[in-house]
Scaffold this motif. Structure first.
Motif, PDB file in Angstrom:
ATOM      1  N   PRO A 221       0.805  -1.237   0.000  1.00  0.00           N
ATOM      2  CA  PRO A 221       0.000   0.000   0.000  1.00  0.00           C
ATOM      3  C   PRO A 221       0.832   1.280   0.000  1.00  0.00           C
ATOM      4  O   PRO A 221       0.473   2.252  -0.663  1.00  0.00           O
ATOM      5  CB  PRO A 221      -0.831  -0.127   1.284  1.00  0.00           C
ATOM      6  CG  PRO A 221      -0.937  -1.592   1.524  1.00  0.00           C
ATOM      7  CD  PRO A 221       0.355  -2.180   1.053  1.00  0.00           C
ATOM      8  N   HIS A 222       1.965   1.273   0.734  1.00  0.00           N
ATOM      9  CA  HIS A 222       2.739   2.523   0.797  1.00  0.00           C
ATOM     10  C   HIS A 222       3.384   2.861  -0.540  1.00  0.00           C
ATOM     11  O   HIS A 222       3.605   4.031  -0.859  1.00  0.00           O
ATOM     12  CB  HIS A 222       3.803   2.450   1.908  1.00  0.00           C
ATOM     13  CG  HIS A 222       4.977   1.578   1.609  1.00  0.00           C
ATOM     14  ND1 HIS A 222       4.958   0.212   1.785  1.00  0.00           N
ATOM     15  CD2 HIS A 222       6.222   1.881   1.121  1.00  0.00           C
ATOM     16  CE1 HIS A 222       6.137  -0.294   1.445  1.00  0.00           C
ATOM     17  NE2 HIS A 222       6.924   0.690   1.039  1.00  0.00           N
ATOM     18  N   LEU A 223       3.658   1.834  -1.374  1.00  0.00           N
ATOM     19  CA  LEU A 223       4.211   2.112  -2.706  1.00  0.00           C
ATOM     20  C   LEU A 223       3.129   2.599  -3.663  1.00  0.00           C
ATOM     21  O   LEU A 223       3.371   3.465  -4.508  1.00  0.00           O
ATOM     22  CB  LEU A 223       4.899   0.862  -3.266  1.00  0.00           C
ATOM     23  CG  LEU A 223       6.177   0.423  -2.542  1.00  0.00           C
ATOM     24  CD1 LEU A 223       6.792  -0.793  -3.237  1.00  0.00           C
ATOM     25  CD2 LEU A 223       7.192   1.558  -2.476  1.00  0.00           C
ATOM     26  N   GLN A 224       1.914   2.052  -3.529  1.00  0.00           N
ATOM     27  CA  GLN A 224       0.799   2.554  -4.334  1.00  0.00           C
ATOM     28  C   GLN A 224       0.539   4.015  -3.990  1.00  0.00           C
ATOM     29  O   GLN A 224       0.314   4.853  -4.869  1.00  0.00           O
ATOM     30  CB  GLN A 224      -0.474   1.736  -4.060  1.00  0.00           C
ATOM     31  CG  GLN A 224      -0.406   0.282  -4.488  1.00  0.00           C
ATOM     32  CD  GLN A 224      -0.538   0.095  -5.997  1.00  0.00           C
ATOM     33  OE1 GLN A 224      -0.039   0.902  -6.776  1.00  0.00           O
ATOM     34  NE2 GLN A 224      -1.164  -0.998  -6.403  1.00  0.00           N
ATOM     35  N   ARG A 225       0.566   4.315  -2.688  1.00  0.00           N
ATOM     36  CA  ARG A 225       0.319   5.686  -2.236  1.00  0.00           C
ATOM     37  C   ARG A 225       1.400   6.623  -2.764  1.00  0.00           C
ATOM     38  O   ARG A 225       1.131   7.759  -3.158  1.00  0.00           O
ATOM     39  CB  ARG A 225       0.279   5.715  -0.707  1.00  0.00           C
ATOM     40  CG  ARG A 225      -0.207   7.056  -0.137  1.00  0.00           C
ATOM     41  CD  ARG A 225      -0.344   7.001   1.376  1.00  0.00           C
ATOM     42  NE  ARG A 225      -1.347   6.009   1.764  1.00  0.00           N
ATOM     43  CZ  ARG A 225      -1.086   4.905   2.476  1.00  0.00           C
ATOM     44  NH1 ARG A 225       0.155   4.662   2.870  1.00  0.00           N
ATOM     45  NH2 ARG A 225      -2.040   4.065   2.792  1.00  0.00           N
ATOM     46  N   LEU A 226       2.615   6.130  -2.803  1.00  0.00           N
ATOM     47  CA  LEU A 226       3.728   6.950  -3.292  1.00  0.00           C
ATOM     48  C   LEU A 226       3.580   7.249  -4.783  1.00  0.00           C
ATOM     49  O   LEU A 226       3.880   8.359  -5.245  1.00  0.00           O
ATOM     50  CB  LEU A 226       5.051   6.234  -3.018  1.00  0.00           C
ATOM     51  CG  LEU A 226       6.347   7.012  -3.291  1.00  0.00           C
ATOM     52  CD1 LEU A 226       6.337   8.357  -2.584  1.00  0.00           C
ATOM     53  CD2 LEU A 226       7.549   6.183  -2.862  1.00  0.00           C
ATOM     54  N   ARG A 227       3.106   6.263  -5.537  1.00  0.00           N
ATOM     55  CA  ARG A 227       2.828   6.496  -6.963  1.00  0.00           C
ATOM     56  C   ARG A 227       1.806   7.615  -7.129  1.00  0.00           C
ATOM     57  O   ARG A 227       1.955   8.505  -7.970  1.00  0.00           O
ATOM     58  CB  ARG A 227       2.249   5.225  -7.590  1.00  0.00           C
ATOM     59  CG  ARG A 227       3.237   4.198  -8.066  1.00  0.00           C
ATOM     60  CD  ARG A 227       2.467   2.966  -8.458  1.00  0.00           C
ATOM     61  NE  ARG A 227       3.102   2.268  -9.563  1.00  0.00           N
ATOM     62  CZ  ARG A 227       2.666   1.107 -10.040  1.00  0.00           C
ATOM     63  NH1 ARG A 227       1.610   0.529  -9.510  1.00  0.00           N
ATOM     64  NH2 ARG A 227       3.268   0.530 -11.052  1.00  0.00           N
ATOM     65  N   CYS A 228       0.747   7.551  -6.327  1.00  0.00           N
ATOM     66  CA  CYS A 228      -0.300   8.571  -6.416  1.00  0.00           C
ATOM     67  C   CYS A 228       0.236   9.942  -6.004  1.00  0.00           C
ATOM     68  O   CYS A 228      -0.076  10.957  -6.629  1.00  0.00           O
ATOM     69  CB  CYS A 228      -1.478   8.189  -5.530  1.00  0.00           C
ATOM     70  SG  CYS A 228      -2.488   6.854  -6.183  1.00  0.00           S
ATOM     71  N   LYS A 229       1.020   9.961  -4.946  1.00  0.00           N
ATOM     72  CA  LYS A 229       1.595  11.217  -4.485  1.00  0.00           C
ATOM     73  C   LYS A 229       2.462  11.843  -5.575  1.00  0.00           C
ATOM     74  O   LYS A 229       2.434  13.056  -5.798  1.00  0.00           O
ATOM     75  CB  LYS A 229       2.418  10.978  -3.219  1.00  0.00           C
ATOM     76  CG  LYS A 229       2.956  12.250  -2.570  1.00  0.00           C
ATOM     77  CD  LYS A 229       3.686  11.933  -1.276  1.00  0.00           C
ATOM     78  CE  LYS A 229       4.227  13.198  -0.621  1.00  0.00           C
ATOM     79  NZ  LYS A 229       4.922  12.902   0.655  1.00  0.00           N
ATOM     80  N   CYS A 230       3.217  11.013  -6.250  1.00  0.00           N
ATOM     81  CA  CYS A 230       4.062  11.484  -7.351  1.00  0.00           C
ATOM     82  C   CYS A 230       3.215  12.069  -8.476  1.00  0.00           C
ATOM     83  O   CYS A 230       3.416  13.206  -8.906  1.00  0.00           O
ATOM     84  CB  CYS A 230       4.924  10.337  -7.866  1.00  0.00           C
ATOM     85  SG  CYS A 230       5.831  10.724  -9.388  1.00  0.00           S
ATOM     86  N   ASN A 231       2.242  11.310  -8.938  1.00  0.00           N
ATOM     87  CA  ASN A 231       1.451  11.712 -10.104  1.00  0.00           C
ATOM     88  C   ASN A 231       0.555  12.907  -9.828  1.00  0.00           C
ATOM     89  O   ASN A 231       0.481  13.847 -10.631  1.00  0.00           O
ATOM     90  CB  ASN A 231       0.598  10.537 -10.588  1.00  0.00           C
ATOM     91  CG  ASN A 231      -0.186  10.874 -11.836  1.00  0.00           C
ATOM     92  OD1 ASN A 231       0.351  11.387 -12.807  1.00  0.00           O
ATOM     93  ND2 ASN A 231      -1.478  10.593 -11.812  1.00  0.00           N
ATOM     94  N   PHE A 232      -0.135  12.890  -8.697  1.00  0.00           N
ATOM     95  CA  PHE A 232      -1.146  13.905  -8.434  1.00  0.00           C
ATOM     96  C   PHE A 232      -0.645  15.104  -7.633  1.00  0.00           C
ATOM     97  O   PHE A 232      -1.320  16.127  -7.579  1.00  0.00           O
ATOM     98  CB  PHE A 232      -2.344  13.275  -7.714  1.00  0.00           C
ATOM     99  CG  PHE A 232      -3.051  12.222  -8.527  1.00  0.00           C
ATOM    100  CD1 PHE A 232      -3.717  12.551  -9.693  1.00  0.00           C
ATOM    101  CD2 PHE A 232      -3.027  10.893  -8.144  1.00  0.00           C
ATOM    102  CE1 PHE A 232      -4.361  11.587 -10.456  1.00  0.00           C
ATOM    103  CE2 PHE A 232      -3.673   9.912  -8.891  1.00  0.00           C
ATOM    104  CZ  PHE A 232      -4.339  10.260 -10.052  1.00  0.00           C
ATOM    105  N   HIS A 233       0.530  14.979  -7.008  1.00  0.00           N
ATOM    106  CA  HIS A 233       1.014  16.072  -6.169  1.00  0.00           C
ATOM    107  C   HIS A 233       2.397  16.598  -6.562  1.00  0.00           C
ATOM    108  O   HIS A 233       2.627  17.797  -6.527  1.00  0.00           O
ATOM    109  CB  HIS A 233       1.040  15.638  -4.698  1.00  0.00           C
ATOM    110  CG  HIS A 233      -0.310  15.371  -4.123  1.00  0.00           C
ATOM    111  ND1 HIS A 233      -1.104  16.348  -3.569  1.00  0.00           N
ATOM    112  CD2 HIS A 233      -1.030  14.214  -4.033  1.00  0.00           C
ATOM    113  CE1 HIS A 233      -2.246  15.823  -3.160  1.00  0.00           C
ATOM    114  NE2 HIS A 233      -2.228  14.531  -3.423  1.00  0.00           N
ATOM    115  N   ALA A 234       3.315  15.696  -6.888  1.00  0.00           N
ATOM    116  CA  ALA A 234       4.712  16.109  -7.066  1.00  0.00           C
ATOM    117  C   ALA A 234       5.029  16.664  -8.451  1.00  0.00           C
ATOM    118  O   ALA A 234       5.928  17.495  -8.593  1.00  0.00           O
ATOM    119  CB  ALA A 234       5.645  14.933  -6.759  1.00  0.00           C
ATOM    120  N   LEU A 235       4.312  16.193  -9.467  1.00  0.00           N
ATOM    121  CA  LEU A 235       4.613  16.624 -10.837  1.00  0.00           C
ATOM    122  C   LEU A 235       3.789  17.854 -11.211  1.00  0.00           C
ATOM    123  O   LEU A 235       2.610  17.757 -11.546  1.00  0.00           O
ATOM    124  CB  LEU A 235       4.337  15.479 -11.819  1.00  0.00           C
ATOM    125  CG  LEU A 235       5.347  14.323 -11.778  1.00  0.00           C
ATOM    126  CD1 LEU A 235       4.896  13.182 -12.683  1.00  0.00           C
ATOM    127  CD2 LEU A 235       6.748  14.787 -12.178  1.00  0.00           C
TER     128      LEU A 235
END
Length: 517
Positions: A221-235
């Motif tokens: 789950p923490h890696l899925q969350r990190l993917r989302c954080k990257c796509n929707f917040h970091a970029l």
């Protein structure tokens, strides 16, 4: 072009298509191609009757109130989330291939892999492609420092390798990893067993290509969350793209309310807004529909479908396949051919502009609806677009909305131009796609789900069901056609949790990405 809204004059255009990323003009005009003349006439009559009636259309809004209960929360901190390791196992380099949207997915997958392997991520590079012909790098599209700051509590990111590792011959060391070395949709164990030993031994690995090389399930789950954080917040797009993207939106519509969360995320401080006092001086439509019409020559040729253009079109598409798709030609020689009729029944044919217009007409969008057309050059030019513009003449693109001087900084940078399309589609009042497999459509629909607060409807035709409906075009009544198309679209708008194996970028409604209020 001035700052006023200027619809496309498709009738004045010769047939145009993209060849080696250059626009080739053929001066002889092609006759208009219509596959559903009877339905087009019915649509025209029905739309003419509705033009001056009060708008009772529901498709400008999300049909299911449950959509508004899901809120963004991939950037929240959880006690169960493991922090960064005290010591890095080495450096991960990524050279991503493809266009803007493929590269975006590769970046976020790389972030997840870096976390999985306790590695430091070197800011990803973008490979130059003979297809895209775009030399843009990460910092030309996304804000580097912002990206690093948002993810600083999750992984270490550096802009380049440390000096002592730069001289290493990574290929000779055996730590250059191509797409042939990692299976598509690889699982975490694949990286632990095949990549981690190389990383520990050599302190650096380089992923070359990295297209779809990390599966969606199973994944912690923490890696899925990190993917989302990257796509929707970091970029976040660079200021240059945000500024012109905002200008693009202002040219399409007038704003009465404060910018939405969706606008702020994509446009930052350039998110447009008009106060109530400015209401009377605003010009142009108050809302618009964005359409991603995937009917470029490469897609049309690769599909092997028949689009009603006769022998000339068939020969032209065959010639294109011979040049651009030699592997497809070899495969066809060694397999049983599937007829164009069967391909259409199976839902494998790209929607034509004519079919897209019929869907919009069935949904009740009025002729005066302003439509932003995203994507590349439409195969067949005016011969294909005439049926569409006969129903919906208010069609605009970034090329008609922006002046040549405003577009000049983006010339020869296809990924930066694609970013403008991404913004115009994601922030539209309604987004309509014609191919759910498109990366742009997938990522845009995901953004609208994540940040739309239940007020960003997306229209997804089911090509197989639509083909069955259109197969009755000679006899079906308009009311029946309308009812069946509406049911098809409504079913695609149901609020559902992400299914196993489904893209978290396209379907972020899941506990790892969003919170249900």
């Amino acid at each position: 072009m001035n700052a006023e809204l200027t619809p496309i004059s498709w009738y004045a255009l010769p047939y145009m298509y993209a060849k080696d990323d250059n626009v080739v003009s053929i001066h002889e005009e092609r006759p208009t191609v219509q596959m559903y003349g009877r339905l087009l006439k019915l649509a025209s009559m029905v739309l003419a009757e509705k033009e001056f009636k009060q708008d009772s259309l529901n498709f400008w809004n999300e049909p299911y109130h449950q959509a508004s209960k899901w809120k963004p929360c991939a950037d929240k901190k959880y006690r169960t989330t493991p922090g960064k390791p005290d010591k890095s196992n080495g450096y991960i380099m990524v050279s991503a291939n493809g266009g803007l949207n493929q590269q975006r997915v590769a970046i976020c997958n790389a972030v997840a892999v870096a976390s999985l392997l306790n590695a430091t991520l070197v800011l990803p590079k973008f490979l130059y492609s003979n297809v895209w012909k775009d030399p843009s790098q990460f910092g030309d599209i996304y804000q580097e420092d912002y990206f690093m700051r948002i993810l600083k509590d999750d992984i270490d990111i550096v802009k380049e390798l440390p000096p002592h590792l730069k001289p290493l011959d990574i290929e000779a060391m055996g730590t250059l990893i191509t797409d042939a070395d990692i299976v598509k949709e690889a699982k975490p164990d694949d990286y632990i067993t095949s990549v981690l030993p190389l990383l520990l031994q050599n302190r650096v690995v380089h992923f070359l290509g990295f297209g779809n090389r990390l599966g969606f399930d199973p994944l912690p789950p923490h890696l899925q969350r990190l993917r989302c954080k990257c796509n929707f917040h970091a970029l976040k797009f660079v200021l240059k793209i945000q500024k012109v993207g905002s200008l693009l939106i202002k040219r399409i519509k007038k704003y009465y309310a404060a910018p939405r969360q969706l606008d702020k995320q994509l446009l930052g401080d350039f998110a447009p807004g008009i106060s109530p006092k400015q209401h009377n001086i605003a010009s142009g439509p108050s809302r618009y529909l964005a359409l991603h019409l995937r009917f470029e020559e490469d897609m049309v040729a690769y599909s092997l479908c028949d689009f009603g253009g006769g022998d000339y079109e068939k020969k032209e598409l065959e010639a294109y396949r011979d040049v651009h798709f030699p592997l497809l030609i070899e495969r066809l020689k060694n397999s049983k051919p599937v007829s164009p009729v069967e391909l259409r029944k199976l839902g494998r044919c790209p929607l034509t502009p004519e079919e897209a217009a019929l869907v919009l007409a069935a949904l009740g969008f009025k002729p005066e609806t302003f439509i932003y057309l995203a994507g590349s050059h439409i195969y067949g030019g005016s011969s294909r677009m005439q049926p569409f513009t006969s129903l919906y003449p208010n069609l605009v693109t970034k090329e008609t909305l922006l002046t040549s001087s405003e577009l000049a900084p983006f010339k020869n940078f296809s990924s930066q131009l694609a970013a403008l399309d991404f913004i115009a589609c994601a922030t539209s009042d309604v987004f309509a796609m014609t191919d759910s497999g498109s990366q742009l459509s997938s990522l845009v629909s995901g953004f609208r789900t994540y940040y739309g607060d239940g007020h960003a409807p997306t229209l997804r035709p089911n090509k197989k069901r639509l083909a069955a409906i259109l197969s009755e075009n000679r006899t079906i009544g308009w009311n029946t056609f309308e009812d069946r198309v509406r049911k098809m679209i409504e079913e695609g708008q149901r609020v559902q949790l992400r299914g196993s194996g489904r893209s978290i970028y396209r379907q972020p409604r899941c506990p790892e990405c969003m919170c249900r209020s």
